[in-house]
Design a protein around this motif. Structure first.
Motif, short mmCIF file in Angstrom:
data_model
loop_
_atom_site.label_atom_id
_atom_site.label_comp_id
_atom_site.label_asym_id
_atom_site.label_seq_id
_atom_site.Cartn_x
_atom_site.Cartn_y
_atom_site.Cartn_z
N ALA A 228 -7.84 -7.71 -4.29
CA ALA A 228 -6.93 -8.84 -4.47
C ALA A 228 -5.48 -8.38 -4.53
N GLY A 229 -5.22 -7.25 -5.16
CA GLY A 229 -3.86 -6.76 -5.25
C GLY A 229 -3.28 -6.44 -3.89
N HIS A 230 -4.06 -5.72 -3.07
CA HIS A 230 -3.60 -5.38 -1.74
C HIS A 230 -3.51 -6.61 -0.84
N THR A 231 -4.35 -7.60 -1.09
CA THR A 231 -4.27 -8.84 -0.32
C THR A 231 -2.97 -9.58 -0.62
N VAL A 232 -2.64 -9.72 -1.91
CA VAL A 232 -1.39 -10.40 -2.28
C VAL A 232 -0.19 -9.64 -1.73
N LYS A 233 -0.26 -8.32 -1.74
CA LYS A 233 0.82 -7.51 -1.19
C LYS A 233 1.04 -7.83 0.29
N LEU A 234 -0.03 -7.96 1.06
CA LEU A 234 0.11 -8.29 2.48
C LEU A 234 0.71 -9.68 2.68
N LEU A 235 0.31 -10.63 1.84
CA LEU A 235 0.89 -11.98 1.92
C LEU A 235 2.39 -11.92 1.65
N ASN A 236 2.77 -11.19 0.62
CA ASN A 236 4.19 -11.05 0.28
C ASN A 236 4.96 -10.38 1.41
N ASN A 237 4.41 -9.29 1.94
CA ASN A 237 5.14 -8.54 2.96
C ASN A 237 5.26 -9.31 4.26
N PHE A 238 4.29 -10.18 4.55
CA PHE A 238 4.42 -11.00 5.74
C PHE A 238 5.59 -11.97 5.59
N LEU A 239 5.71 -12.61 4.44
CA LEU A 239 6.85 -13.49 4.21
C LEU A 239 8.17 -12.71 4.23
N ASN A 240 8.15 -11.53 3.64
CA ASN A 240 9.32 -10.66 3.64
C ASN A 240 9.74 -10.34 5.07
N ALA A 241 8.79 -9.95 5.91
CA ALA A 241 9.09 -9.58 7.30
C ALA A 241 9.58 -10.78 8.09
N THR A 242 8.94 -11.93 7.88
CA THR A 242 9.31 -13.13 8.62
C THR A 242 10.74 -13.56 8.28
N ALA A 243 11.08 -13.55 6.99
CA ALA A 243 12.42 -13.94 6.57
C ALA A 243 13.47 -12.98 7.11
N LYS B 74 20.11 1.71 2.97
CA LYS B 74 19.13 2.74 3.33
C LYS B 74 18.28 3.14 2.14
N GLY B 75 17.03 3.50 2.44
CA GLY B 75 16.11 3.95 1.40
C GLY B 75 14.89 3.08 1.27
N GLY B 76 14.79 2.03 2.07
CA GLY B 76 13.64 1.13 1.98
C GLY B 76 12.67 1.28 3.13
N LEU B 77 11.86 0.27 3.32
CA LEU B 77 10.78 0.26 4.29
C LEU B 77 11.32 0.40 5.71
N THR B 78 10.71 1.28 6.52
CA THR B 78 11.14 1.47 7.90
C THR B 78 10.57 0.38 8.80
N ASN B 79 11.11 0.30 10.01
CA ASN B 79 10.56 -0.65 11.00
C ASN B 79 9.10 -0.36 11.31
N THR B 80 8.74 0.92 11.38
CA THR B 80 7.34 1.29 11.65
C THR B 80 6.42 0.78 10.55
N LEU B 81 6.82 0.97 9.30
CA LEU B 81 5.98 0.54 8.19
C LEU B 81 5.95 -0.98 8.07
N MET B 82 7.08 -1.63 8.37
CA MET B 82 7.08 -3.09 8.33
C MET B 82 6.13 -3.65 9.39
N LEU B 83 6.16 -3.07 10.58
CA LEU B 83 5.25 -3.51 11.64
C LEU B 83 3.80 -3.27 11.24
N LYS B 84 3.53 -2.13 10.60
CA LYS B 84 2.18 -1.84 10.11
C LYS B 84 1.71 -2.90 9.13
N ASP B 85 2.59 -3.30 8.22
CA ASP B 85 2.22 -4.31 7.22
C ASP B 85 1.94 -5.67 7.85
#
Length: 306
Positions: free
Chosen positions: A159-174, A223-234
């Protein structure tokens, strides 16, 4: 508790350093031993040695493939009473399988997605979304509190990793959508400070308009946060999750295209905020700032990004 930390990179190193600054001894393992010492941890020679010397083992790794590889080294040393906390962004189905493997050895396994980026990791103010047994979370909480400000128990294993993916999808979309809008504003010759002020007082407000673009328009990409590669992975992990759940995901096309474009144009290992430059490249070489501003704002301090 004796604390072990596997994976002391951009995020893991900062979390481990918070624990060390709190006066706790940390045993660390990373493919780059210098990351361990930089975080104030004591190097372990192997994952097995680290597990043998720890009561709680924290993992901060790039993806499920790496988590599973580390778990192969960890499992022979798993024992009753040990707690393993996976702070990675990982596939929930892999998480559930690993939970079952560790449960067979009476070892607790918590999946703990994190949000807040490098700045929050540095300050110890991350948000954690945790899956697994509530009682095991309470056992782990004194350690997790050393680098987090908010801890949410989201449900059973995965459940924790699922909620993380939901959050990161909204993060990426915004982020992707705001990048496009800001490039359009620049090409329309609008004042970008005014545009952001309007957005932040209107229905288009989001994390990117509030926290990212006020800096980006002056050339500071945080600088210092999530890269484009990792964002695409998420985002890809989210799409796989949505497909498994039978959820239509028409909105995934935007961030998949945007961060895929950023990778293709040479921004793969740059912070995901540079997606705005990838979109700018295809829009006639647009930048939201001038070169002088970018040079003066080229800070490498840890910043919030996820």
């Amino acid at each position: 508790m004796r604390i072990g930390f596997v994976g002391l990179g951009n995020m893991g190193g900062r979390m481990a350093a918070c624990v060390a600054r709190a006066g706790q001894e940390v045993l660390g393992y990373d493919v780059r031993e210098e990351n361990v010492t930089a975080a104030g941890a004591k190097p372990a020679a192997s994952v097995g040695e680290l597990v043998d010397g720890s009561d709680i083992v924290l993992l901060s790794l790039p993806d499920s493939k790496v988590v599973e590889a580390v778990m192969a080294d960890l499992l022979p040393h798993a024992r009753p009473g040990l707690i393993v906390v996976d702070l990675s962004t990982a596939a929930p189905d892999s998480t559930v399988r690993l939970h079952a493997l560790l449960a067979s050895r009476d070892t607790a396994y918590l999946d703990a997605g994190i949000s807040g980026g490098a700045a929050a990791a540095e300050k110890g103010s991350l948000t954690l979304m945790v899956g697994g047994e509530a009682g095991e979370l309470e056992r782990a909480r004194p350690v997790l509190d050393l680098f987090s400000a908010n801890i949410f128990h989201c449900g059973p294993s995965g459940a924790g990793h699922t909620v993380k993916l939901l959050n990161n999808f909204l993060n990426a979309t915004a982020l992707a959508a705001t990048a496009e809008v800001m490039v359009a504003a620049r090409k329309a010759e609008l004042d970008l400070e005014t545009v952001l002020a309007v957005l932040n007082a209107s229905s288009g407000v989001n994390f990117a308009t509030l926290n990212r673009f006020p800096k980006i328009i002056h050339g500071d990409y945080l600088k210092g946060g999530l890269t484009n590669t990792l964002m695409l992975k998420d985002v890809n992990l989210y799409v796989e999750l949505a497909a498994r759940l039978g959820v239509a995901s028409p909105n995934s096309a935007g961030p998949l295209a945007s961060f895929g474009l950023a990778r293709a144009l040479g921004y793969a290992d740059e912070i995901s905020n540079t997606v705005v430059d990838a979109l700018g490249d295809l829009s006639g070489g647009v930048r939201l700032h001038d070169a002088a501003a970018a040079d003066s704002a080229g800070s490498t301090a840890p910043r919030e990004d996820a």
